[in-house]
Design a protein around this motif. Sequence first.
Motif, PDB file in Angstrom:
ATOM      1  N   LYS A   8       0.857  -1.176   0.000  1.00 58.62           N
ATOM      2  CA  LYS A   8       0.000   0.000   0.000  1.00 58.62           C
ATOM      3  C   LYS A   8       0.888   1.220   0.000  1.00 58.62           C
ATOM      4  O   LYS A   8       1.883   1.282   0.733  1.00 58.62           O
ATOM      5  CB  LYS A   8      -0.912   0.025   1.235  1.00 58.62           C
ATOM      6  N   ALA A   9       0.493   2.199  -0.790  1.00 55.65           N
ATOM      7  CA  ALA A   9       1.294   3.420  -0.891  1.00 55.65           C
ATOM      8  C   ALA A   9       0.371   4.615  -1.035  1.00 55.65           C
ATOM      9  O   ALA A   9      -0.701   4.524  -1.660  1.00 55.65           O
ATOM     10  CB  ALA A   9       2.259   3.334  -2.067  1.00 55.65           C
ATOM     11  N   GLN A  10       0.799   5.747  -0.475  1.00 59.60           N
ATOM     12  CA  GLN A  10       0.042   6.980  -0.566  1.00 59.60           C
ATOM     13  C   GLN A  10       0.404   7.695  -1.860  1.00 59.60           C
ATOM     14  O   GLN A  10       1.576   7.971  -2.151  1.00 59.60           O
ATOM     15  CB  GLN A  10       0.349   7.888   0.636  1.00 59.60           C
ATOM     16  N   GLY A  11      -0.623   7.963  -2.649  1.00 64.26           N
ATOM     17  CA  GLY A  11      -0.404   8.683  -3.893  1.00 64.26           C
ATOM     18  C   GLY A  11      -1.227   9.942  -3.970  1.00 64.26           C
ATOM     19  O   GLY A  11      -1.889  10.354  -3.000  1.00 64.26           O
ATOM     20  N   ASP A  12      -1.217  10.563  -5.152  1.00 57.35           N
ATOM     21  CA  ASP A  12      -1.973  11.808  -5.330  1.00 57.35           C
ATOM     22  C   ASP A  12      -3.472  11.583  -5.228  1.00 57.35           C
ATOM     23  O   ASP A  12      -4.213  12.472  -4.807  1.00 57.35           O
ATOM     24  CB  ASP A  12      -1.629  12.434  -6.701  1.00 57.35           C
ATOM     25  N   LEU A  13      -3.915  10.405  -5.612  1.00 51.02           N
ATOM     26  CA  LEU A  13      -5.349  10.105  -5.587  1.00 51.02           C
ATOM     27  C   LEU A  13      -5.804   9.420  -4.303  1.00 51.02           C
ATOM     28  O   LEU A  13      -6.976   9.105  -4.161  1.00 51.02           O
ATOM     29  CB  LEU A  13      -5.698   9.206  -6.790  1.00 51.02           C
ATOM     30  N   GLY A  14      -4.866   9.177  -3.389  1.00 50.80           N
ATOM     31  CA  GLY A  14      -5.200   8.506  -2.139  1.00 50.80           C
ATOM     32  C   GLY A  14      -4.333   7.277  -1.929  1.00 50.80           C
ATOM     33  O   GLY A  14      -3.338   7.059  -2.623  1.00 50.80           O
ATOM     34  N   LYS A  60      -4.395   0.088  -7.798  1.00 53.95           N
ATOM     35  CA  LYS A  60      -5.765   0.593  -7.783  1.00 53.95           C
ATOM     36  C   LYS A  60      -5.981   1.369  -6.498  1.00 53.95           C
ATOM     37  O   LYS A  60      -5.628   0.888  -5.414  1.00 53.95           O
ATOM     38  CB  LYS A  60      -6.784  -0.535  -7.882  1.00 53.95           C
ATOM     39  N   VAL A  61      -6.528   2.555  -6.614  1.00 52.85           N
ATOM     40  CA  VAL A  61      -6.792   3.391  -5.445  1.00 52.85           C
ATOM     41  C   VAL A  61      -7.909   2.769  -4.612  1.00 52.85           C
ATOM     42  O   VAL A  61      -8.973   2.396  -5.153  1.00 52.85           O
ATOM     43  CB  VAL A  61      -7.173   4.827  -5.867  1.00 52.85           C
TER      44      VAL A  61
END
Length: 537
Positions: A127-133, A158-159
């Motif tokens: 799991k990783a934090q991205g711009d979309l969540g 997939k977010v």
Amino acid sequence: MLRRVSIKWKITLLSFGIVLFCAMIGEILFMGTLRRISDDELGQQLLTTARTVAQMPAIIEELENPQTNGQFERAVEDIQVVDGVDYIVVMDMHRRILTDPLQQTIGTISRTSDEGPAFAEHTYLSKAQGDLGVAMRAFVPIMSNSNSTQVGVVLVGKVLPSLWEIVLTNRTQILVTLLLSSFFGVLGSFFLARQMKKEMFDMEPFEIARLLLERTATVNAMHEGIIAVDTRGRITIINDKSREILEIADRDDLIGTQIGETGIDDRIIDILTFPEDVFNQELHVGTVTILYSRVAVRLDGRVVGSIMIFQDRTDVAKLAEELTGVQAFVDALRVQNHEFLNKLHTIGGLVELDDREKVLEYIWEISEQREELTRFLSSRIHDPHITGLLLAKVNRGYELGVDVMIDQNTKLSQLPGVLDRHDLVTLIGNLIENGFDALKDIERKQLFFKLVQDDEAFTLMVQDNGCGMSENVKEQIFVRGFTTKPGAAHGYGMSLVQSIVDKSMGHIHLESVSGRGTRITITIPMAMSSSSQVSGI
């Protein structure tokens, strides 16, 4: 404001609030569980997609022989659309990005923190934090078909949906659960509140509290003592008069206490647990005579406890004189006053005769007699009240023409553990006064007194050479109300003596011969023994 709200509605609202709160907690836990399940399913889906991409011949061929003809990029985009993932990234062993939905990143070097193990032939989820969540990411190594060496890595992501999105997705199920919980919660709370109100006789809590305060004030205002216990022997009611009579006024925590643990006389405990109703019976408790009634408390025909009502039926005005020795002290003062008047008259006559030597000699004589007796009693008896009582009785005997002789071995340094000064005054006062009464018609009146003690026992003896007793009198002398004296204010003294001796677990020995005199000996152990030793007469 809240006090005006009925207890029924208070319970309904409180119960409903608890049910609703529990339902919401349950929904939150359910959503957490649902999210975990959803994450697991999504992870497996992403791994399947990533393995599919990693096994595509076009991608393997491109990584082995880079042509950059874009054929595999369209295939990757098709898989991304079909499987519904947000992005598929293909990287070579130099971490150069070959495919990415963001065109500006193609050809750049990837530097994410969670991709390292994938370049060592590891397959895993992250799991990783991205711009979309927060996104779920699957990493799968791409292996060469020719020599089974790793030639690249596929990253499929997939977010994850937010909690609100999960709620919206499952809103129908959540609403149905909350509505059903609320309906049955309100319904159950209403019936519970109605039943509780019925069991409280449709009374509000403040009405019950007021009723309890009024009941407490009422029983405490009564002159009679009241004790009530339930079927398990726990005290449910005890008023101030009971505490006073039973000498437990210093205990404030008796309600709810087992009656056997309160120090109350065992006979009262037996009365309260006795199965039959009892009315107007007498009982000696310590030095107090009580008249009691005991009845079972019944509810719907079932015994739920018992109540004992009692009162001090002793004539306080009559018994106070014999119990406390007030009348004896009053008589002693009157005797002393009369004696000193006689002495003053004698001194006055000698002064008129102008015989100063006789005056001094007389004063010295009476002074020595009094001081000698006072010194003797003070040195042998270490209680000034008992000393004063004996001095008063000697003076009274002098007035009545009775030669009161106190044994030279008389000694009292401490009272037996079960006796107090009040009891001893009662014993001495009654025995000596009875001796004086027996000497009224005797010409040479003598009364002998002895009081001794050791580590084992306390002994009191009074002997007179009076009229003595008949066998009939000896049999009834200790019966309450029996007397050979005229008047109604008699017949209590010797019964009190007997009750004190019984309480002290001692015994009385009576010797009397009609026309020759009487001797009464009382022996009391210095320490309480396990059983009474009252002897017959």
